[in-house]
Design a protein around this motif. Structure first.
Motif, PDB file in Angstrom:
ATOM      1  N   ALA A 178       0.846  -1.207   0.000  1.00  0.00           N
ATOM      2  CA  ALA A 178       0.000   0.000   0.000  1.00  0.00           C
ATOM      3  C   ALA A 178       0.877   1.252   0.000  1.00  0.00           C
ATOM      4  CB  ALA A 178      -0.909   0.007   1.229  1.00  0.00           C
ATOM      5  N   ASP A 179       0.372   2.338  -0.610  1.00  0.00           N
ATOM      6  CA  ASP A 179       1.185   3.565  -0.660  1.00  0.00           C
ATOM      7  C   ASP A 179       1.388   4.141   0.739  1.00  0.00           C
ATOM      8  OD1 ASP A 179      -1.526   4.141  -0.555  1.00  0.00           O
ATOM      9  OD2 ASP A 179      -1.407   5.901  -1.847  1.00  0.00           O
ATOM     10  N   ARG A 180       0.391   3.992   1.606  1.00  0.00           N
ATOM     11  CA  ARG A 180       0.512   4.451   2.991  1.00  0.00           C
ATOM     12  C   ARG A 180      -0.052   3.385   3.920  1.00  0.00           C
ATOM     13  NH1 ARG A 180       3.656   6.720   4.962  1.00  0.00           N
ATOM     14  NH2 ARG A 180       2.452   7.574   6.661  1.00  0.00           N
ATOM     15  N   PRO A 181       0.494   3.284   5.150  1.00  0.00           N
ATOM     16  CA  PRO A 181      -0.087   2.349   6.122  1.00  0.00           C
ATOM     17  C   PRO A 181      -1.456   2.837   6.632  1.00  0.00           C
ATOM     18  CG  PRO A 181       2.130   3.079   6.813  1.00  0.00           C
ATOM     19  CD  PRO A 181       1.705   3.959   5.664  1.00  0.00           C
ATOM     20  N   ILE A 182      -2.122   2.014   7.414  1.00  0.00           N
ATOM     21  CA  ILE A 182      -3.350   2.407   8.110  1.00  0.00           C
ATOM     22  C   ILE A 182      -3.058   3.692   8.910  1.00  0.00           C
ATOM     23  CG2 ILE A 182      -5.001   1.681   9.903  1.00  0.00           C
ATOM     24  CD1 ILE A 182      -5.163  -0.228   7.560  1.00  0.00           C
ATOM     25  N   THR A 183      -4.021   4.623   8.933  1.00  0.00           N
ATOM     26  CA  THR A 183      -3.756   5.907   9.613  1.00  0.00           C
ATOM     27  C   THR A 183      -3.686   5.728  11.138  1.00  0.00           C
ATOM     28  OG1 THR A 183      -6.093   6.467   9.906  1.00  0.00           O
ATOM     29  CG2 THR A 183      -5.077   7.171   7.834  1.00  0.00           C
ATOM     30  N   PRO A 184      -2.909   6.595  11.802  1.00  0.00           N
ATOM     31  CA  PRO A 184      -2.844   6.549  13.268  1.00  0.00           C
ATOM     32  C   PRO A 184      -4.220   6.738  13.904  1.00  0.00           C
ATOM     33  CG  PRO A 184      -1.183   8.063  12.400  1.00  0.00           C
ATOM     34  CD  PRO A 184      -2.013   7.621  11.235  1.00  0.00           C
ATOM     35  N   GLU A 185      -5.065   7.553  13.263  1.00  0.00           N
ATOM     36  CA  GLU A 185      -6.414   7.793  13.813  1.00  0.00           C
ATOM     37  C   GLU A 185      -7.204   6.486  13.861  1.00  0.00           C
ATOM     38  OE1 GLU A 185      -4.997   9.595  11.330  1.00  0.00           O
ATOM     39  OE2 GLU A 185      -4.612  11.388  12.541  1.00  0.00           O
ATOM     40  N   MET A 186      -7.127   5.716  12.765  1.00  0.00           N
ATOM     41  CA  MET A 186      -7.874   4.448  12.720  1.00  0.00           C
ATOM     42  C   MET A 186      -7.279   3.440  13.703  1.00  0.00           C
ATOM     43  SD  MET A 186      -8.848   2.057   9.439  1.00  0.00           S
ATOM     44  CE  MET A 186     -10.039   3.169   8.716  1.00  0.00           C
ATOM     45  N   ILE A 187      -5.966   3.395  13.788  1.00  0.00           N
ATOM     46  CA  ILE A 187      -5.318   2.458  14.722  1.00  0.00           C
ATOM     47  C   ILE A 187      -5.702   2.815  16.163  1.00  0.00           C
ATOM     48  CG2 ILE A 187      -3.082   1.687  15.654  1.00  0.00           C
ATOM     49  CD1 ILE A 187      -1.894   2.219  12.821  1.00  0.00           C
ATOM     50  N   GLY A 188      -5.612   4.103  16.484  1.00  0.00           N
ATOM     51  CA  GLY A 188      -5.891   4.537  17.854  1.00  0.00           C
ATOM     52  C   GLY A 188      -7.338   4.266  18.261  1.00  0.00           C
ATOM     53  N   ALA A 189      -8.258   4.589  17.369  1.00  0.00           N
ATOM     54  CA  ALA A 189      -9.683   4.399  17.695  1.00  0.00           C
ATOM     55  C   ALA A 189      -9.993   2.910  17.854  1.00  0.00           C
ATOM     56  CB  ALA A 189     -10.549   5.013  16.597  1.00  0.00           C
ATOM     57  N   LYS A 199      -5.807  -8.201  20.869  1.00  0.00           N
ATOM     58  CA  LYS A 199      -4.580  -7.671  20.277  1.00  0.00           C
ATOM     59  C   LYS A 199      -4.834  -7.166  18.853  1.00  0.00           C
ATOM     60  CE  LYS A 199      -2.144  -8.587  23.902  1.00  0.00           C
ATOM     61  NZ  LYS A 199      -2.445  -7.625  24.968  1.00  0.00           N
ATOM     62  N   LEU A 200      -4.225  -6.009  18.546  1.00  0.00           N
ATOM     63  CA  LEU A 200      -4.414  -5.373  17.245  1.00  0.00           C
ATOM     64  C   LEU A 200      -3.154  -5.521  16.387  1.00  0.00           C
ATOM     65  CD1 LEU A 200      -6.024  -3.604  15.274  1.00  0.00           C
ATOM     66  CD2 LEU A 200      -5.122  -1.589  16.474  1.00  0.00           C
ATOM     67  N   ILE A 201      -3.320  -6.158  15.232  1.00  0.00           N
ATOM     68  CA  ILE A 201      -2.235  -6.303  14.268  1.00  0.00           C
ATOM     69  C   ILE A 201      -2.451  -5.271  13.160  1.00  0.00           C
ATOM     70  CG2 ILE A 201      -1.031  -7.890  12.701  1.00  0.00           C
ATOM     71  CD1 ILE A 201      -2.060 -10.217  14.210  1.00  0.00           C
ATOM     72  N   VAL A 202      -1.376  -4.634  12.721  1.00  0.00           N
ATOM     73  CA  VAL A 202      -1.470  -3.651  11.639  1.00  0.00           C
ATOM     74  C   VAL A 202      -0.443  -4.006  10.568  1.00  0.00           C
ATOM     75  CG1 VAL A 202      -1.132  -1.214  11.046  1.00  0.00           C
ATOM     76  CG2 VAL A 202      -2.320  -1.822  13.162  1.00  0.00           C
ATOM     77  N   GLY A 203      -0.881  -3.978   9.310  1.00  0.00           N
ATOM     78  CA  GLY A 203       0.056  -4.277   8.218  1.00  0.00           C
ATOM     79  C   GLY A 203      -0.375  -3.652   6.909  1.00  0.00           C
ATOM     80  N   GLY A 204       0.554  -3.681   5.971  1.00  0.00           N
ATOM     81  CA  GLY A 204       0.316  -3.124   4.642  1.00  0.00           C
ATOM     82  C   GLY A 204       0.955  -1.758   4.502  1.00  0.00           C
ATOM     83  N   GLY A 205       1.999  -1.653   3.682  1.00  0.00           N
ATOM     84  CA  GLY A 205       2.603  -0.355   3.378  1.00  0.00           C
ATOM     85  C   GLY A 205       3.519   0.206   4.448  1.00  0.00           C
ATOM     86  N   ILE A 206       3.895  -0.614   5.447  1.00  0.00           N
ATOM     87  CA  ILE A 206       4.850  -0.133   6.459  1.00  0.00           C
ATOM     88  C   ILE A 206       6.258  -0.354   5.899  1.00  0.00           C
ATOM     89  CG2 ILE A 206       5.723  -0.413   8.818  1.00  0.00           C
ATOM     90  CD1 ILE A 206       2.873  -1.434   9.578  1.00  0.00           C
ATOM     91  N   ARG A 207       6.946   0.736   5.583  1.00  0.00           N
ATOM     92  CA  ARG A 207       8.258   0.639   4.919  1.00  0.00           C
ATOM     93  C   ARG A 207       9.390   1.215   5.754  1.00  0.00           C
ATOM     94  NH1 ARG A 207       4.776   1.920   1.076  1.00  0.00           N
ATOM     95  NH2 ARG A 207       4.689   0.599  -0.792  1.00  0.00           N
ATOM     96  N   THR A 208       9.094   2.344   6.406  1.00  0.00           N
ATOM     97  CA  THR A 208      10.177   3.086   7.074  1.00  0.00           C
ATOM     98  C   THR A 208      10.055   2.950   8.594  1.00  0.00           C
ATOM     99  OG1 THR A 208       8.828   5.082   7.260  1.00  0.00           O
ATOM    100  CG2 THR A 208      10.099   4.804   5.222  1.00  0.00           C
TER     101      THR A 208
END
Ligand SMILES: CC(C)=CCC/C(C)=C/CC/C(C)=C/CC/C(C)=C/COP(=O)(O)OP(=O)(O)O
Ligand SMILES: O=P(O)(O)OC[C@@H](O)CO
Ligand SMILES: [Mg+2]
Length: 248
Positions: A178-189, A199-208
């Protein structure tokens, strides 16, 4: 120790888990084993194995065998369908793609795969899998009604539904590459709604390291990286840097 317990312990004690995703379709089994070895040396906590297309059967089995030869960290299946199950793995993300339009990805693959998982006695980790824009290949293959990236409330609603149905993990997926990861707003909410226990897993577009740090700070319990690990020339250093960032 069960794999789920091992992951939860790291999340609780160190703050954030790092998972390395290896797609058996992307390289030879031996190369997959080498990537896993380097990632383990860099400190990754477990290896996920799966891909949207062409990642099952013999190539999956052989990739896991090579990974197990070279590492001692858990290997977790990340199946696109029943073909993504292997007796060589330690655990399986037994997931339902809650925002799919296709019942195959919600319950039918699970029904077909369950007796195989039972027969091989693979540890199951229940997971609500949610695909957010842009969604990538997995969004298309999984026929997902993509959650708009600027609608955290929809991710929260799906995540709560998964939790109330008894799923232990929630995975917010932006799609591989993905060009950008999931937004911090969506992760936080989402993390706020799920609470400490889920437990919350986040993935897709995490590069740096900045992406990884931002996701961790926003509330991700576990970070998945696939593409950067596949593409970098120095897996060990890349993984070390990502892990330093998520545990700051
Ligand atoms: C529990 C069982 C038996 C099956 C679950 C079936 C479900 C719910 C599938 C969800 C939809 C799907 C197609 C998931 C694929 C997940 C996956 C392995 C994605 C990651 O692969 P990458 O290699 O990062 O991406 P590409 O394949 O796009 O390269
Ligand atoms: O390949 P990347 O972009 O790291 O994505 C990993 C994972 O979330 C895909 O299922
Ligand atoms: Mg892939």
């Amino acid at each position: 120790m069960k794999v789920e317990e091992y992951l939860n312990k790291i999340a609780d004690e160190k703050g954030t888990v790092h998972l390395t995703l290896i797609d058996p379709a992307s390289q030879s089994p031996e190369e997959g084993g080498d990537i896993a070895y380097e990632a383990a040396c860099g400190g990754t906590d477990a290896i996920m194995v799966g891909g949207s297309t062409g990642a099952g059967g013999t190539v999956l089995d052989r990739t896991i065998v090579e990974i197990k030869k070279r590492t001692s960290i858990p290997v977790i299946l990340f199946p696109a369908n029943v073909d993504g199950i292997s007796p060589h793995a330690d655990a399986i993300f037994f997931m339902s793609l809650l925002n799919s339009r296709d019942v195959n990805f919600i319950t039918t693959s699970q029904m077909i795969g369950a007796p195989i998982v039972y027969k091989y006695n693979i540890e199951t980790i229940s997971m609500a899998y949610l695909i957010v824009e842009p969604g990538g290949t997995v969004g298309w293959v999984g026929d997902a009604r993509l959650i708009p990236k600027n609608k955290p409330e929809l991710a929260v609603a799906y995540s709560l539904a998964g939790k109330y149905m008894g799923m232990h993990y929630t995975y917010l997926e932006a799609g591989s590459g993905a060009d950008r990861p999931i937004t911090p707003e969506m992760i936080g909410a989402t993390k706020h709604a799920l609470g400490d226990h889920n437990k919350l897993i986040v993935g897709g577009g995490i590069r740096t390291v900045e992406d990884a740090r931002e996701c961790a700070r926003a509330g991700a319990d576990m970070i998945v990286t696939g593409t950067v690990v596949e593409e970098t020339g120095d897996v060990r250093t890349k993984v070390e840097e990502l892990i330093t960032a998520i545990r700051e």
